[in-house]
Write an enzyme that holds these catalytic residues in place. Structure first.
Site, PDB file in Angstrom:
ATOM      1  CB  CYS A 149      -0.958  -0.002   1.188  1.00 38.52           C
ATOM      2  SG  CYS A 149      -0.178  -0.457   2.737  1.00 38.52           S
ATOM      3  CG  HIS A 242      -0.455   4.487   3.740  1.00 38.54           C
ATOM      4  ND1 HIS A 242      -1.173   4.319   4.894  1.00 38.54           N
ATOM      5  CD2 HIS A 242      -0.066   3.235   3.367  1.00 38.54           C
ATOM      6  CE1 HIS A 242      -1.227   3.025   5.197  1.00 38.54           C
ATOM      7  NE2 HIS A 242      -0.567   2.350   4.281  1.00 38.54           N
TER       8      HIS A 242
END
Ligand code: NAP
Length: 349
Positions: A149, A242
């Site tokens: 990710c 993120h």
């Protein structure tokens, strides 16, 4: 158009729930099977996820009463999405591929295997060619993976610059959301009012996966991109999204205007009209205080990389911030887009 039946392996976890949410009402795919561990098998889906359904919308009708199966290749579908715990995903995914299933997975187990594409459709769709070699192992089945990710957000954001100017060095510091650790994941007493300066294995994944994705495929062999990467990964008390601070050095010098133009012109999947592809894939914010996880993670339905603060770096050439939604662009959404590309390119029979 008749929809393609799909199964979700690891359907009860954080990423599995995102698959359920994103595949519900998908124009090409329809969930016919849900699989998980023997702890969940035999239960109704809503019963198995009671108290741990963490998606933003209720469990879709038609899924709640599906019976969870064991993750064995006797499911009524030909395409399975992988969201199983990495400790057990490897051999199970191989068993499915050997039995003729198309396996499109998030788990790390096969990402770096030399006949497996590590795919970001906007960046390296030509790597799907390796599936011809994979046929020797799996016949009609296949395995396609998406990156970790934190890797996916950085590589998608930097891909147009690599294509146009060549990247020679990347320094990246991540601020990664807690949903990236699954559920229950990181204990609240460890992460609230705190930053955890280590995420096991994450820095190595960013430093190796990026080189495969940005590298070449020739004569059925991958060669790594020649980029030096240093990653520093941190867990922060954010639910999803993120954020990454990135500094880069380029092979060919460029002005800020050229970088901005490169980001804005990047839209390689536009003609394919894939249902999950964000349009555009990179969103450039001009404000000094963006991107931010809460404000920007849902850009492009959670599939876009949002970048901002493109500015000169006193050590390398340029620095910027990039944000991507870790369980959508970084996990379930990435796999669904991979499957859409497989279908559009004729790899799904
Ligand atoms: P999670 O919340 O811990 O879920 C794990 C899933 O695996 C559950 O559905 C679990 O089923 C299933 N499982 C465990 N043991 C099994 C077995 N023996 N057989 C079949 N299924 C089994 O983890 P997650 O965060 O969703 O991550 C899933 C995968 O995606 C991992 O490989 C992870 O590394 C990868 N990934 C996660 C993210 C993220 O942002 N979270 C991003 C990229 C990649 P039960 O409920 O029955 O135990």
């Amino acid at each position: 158009m008749k929809k393609i039946k799909v199964g979700v392996l690891g359907a009860t976890g954080m990423v599995g729930q995102r698959f359920i949410e994103l595949l519900h009402n998908h124009p090409w795919f329809e969930i016919s099977e849900v699989g998980a561990s023997e702890r969940s098998a035999g239960k109704r889906y809503d019963e198995a996820v009671e108290g741990r359904w963490k998606a933003d919308t209720p469990i879709p009708e038609g899924i709640a009463d599906l019976e969870l199966k064991l993750c064995k290749p006797d499911l009524d579908c030909k395409l399975v999405f992988g969201a199983m715990d990495r400790s057990i995903a490897g051999p199970i995914e191989e068993e499915f591929a050997s039995s003729g299933y198309a396996v499109v997975t998030n788990s790390k187990n096969h990402r770096m295997v030399d006949d497996v594409p590590l795919l970001i459709p906007e960046v390296n769709s030509e790597h799907l060619e390796i599936l011809k070699k994979q046929k020797e192992r799996f016949g009609d089945g296949l395995i396609v993976t998406n990156p970790n990710c934190s890797t996916i957000g950085m590589v998608l954001a930097l891909a147009p610059l690599h294509e146009q100017f060549g990247l020679s060095k990347i320094m990246v510091t991540t601020m990664q959301a807690v949903s990236g650790a699954g559920y229950p994941g990181v204990p609240s007493l460890d992460v609230l009012d705190n930053v955890l300066p280590n995420i096991g294995g994450e820095e190595e994944k960013m430093e190796t996966e990026s080189l495969k994705i940005l590298g070449n495929l020739e004569n059925n062999q991958f060669s790594n991109a020649k980029i030096k990467i240093s990653a520093d990964c941190n867990r922060v008390a954010v639910k999803d999204g993120h954020l990454e601070s990135i500094s880069i050095e380029l092979n060919e010098k460029a002005t800020r205007e050229q970088l901005v133009e490169s980001f804005r012109n990047f839209n390689p999947l536009k003609e394919l009209n894939l249902p999950t592809a964000p349009n555009p894939p990179i969103v450039l914010r001009d404000e000094e205080d963006r991107p931010q996880p809460r404000q920007d993670r849902n850009e492009g339905n959670g599939m876009a990389a949002v970048i901002g603060r493109v500015r000169e770096c006193n050590v390398l050439d340029w620095k910027l911030n990039a944000l991507s939604h870790n369980t959508i662009r970084g996990a379930a959404g990435a796999s669904i887009l991979n499957a859409e590309l497989l279908k559009a390119k004729g790899y799904l029979k």
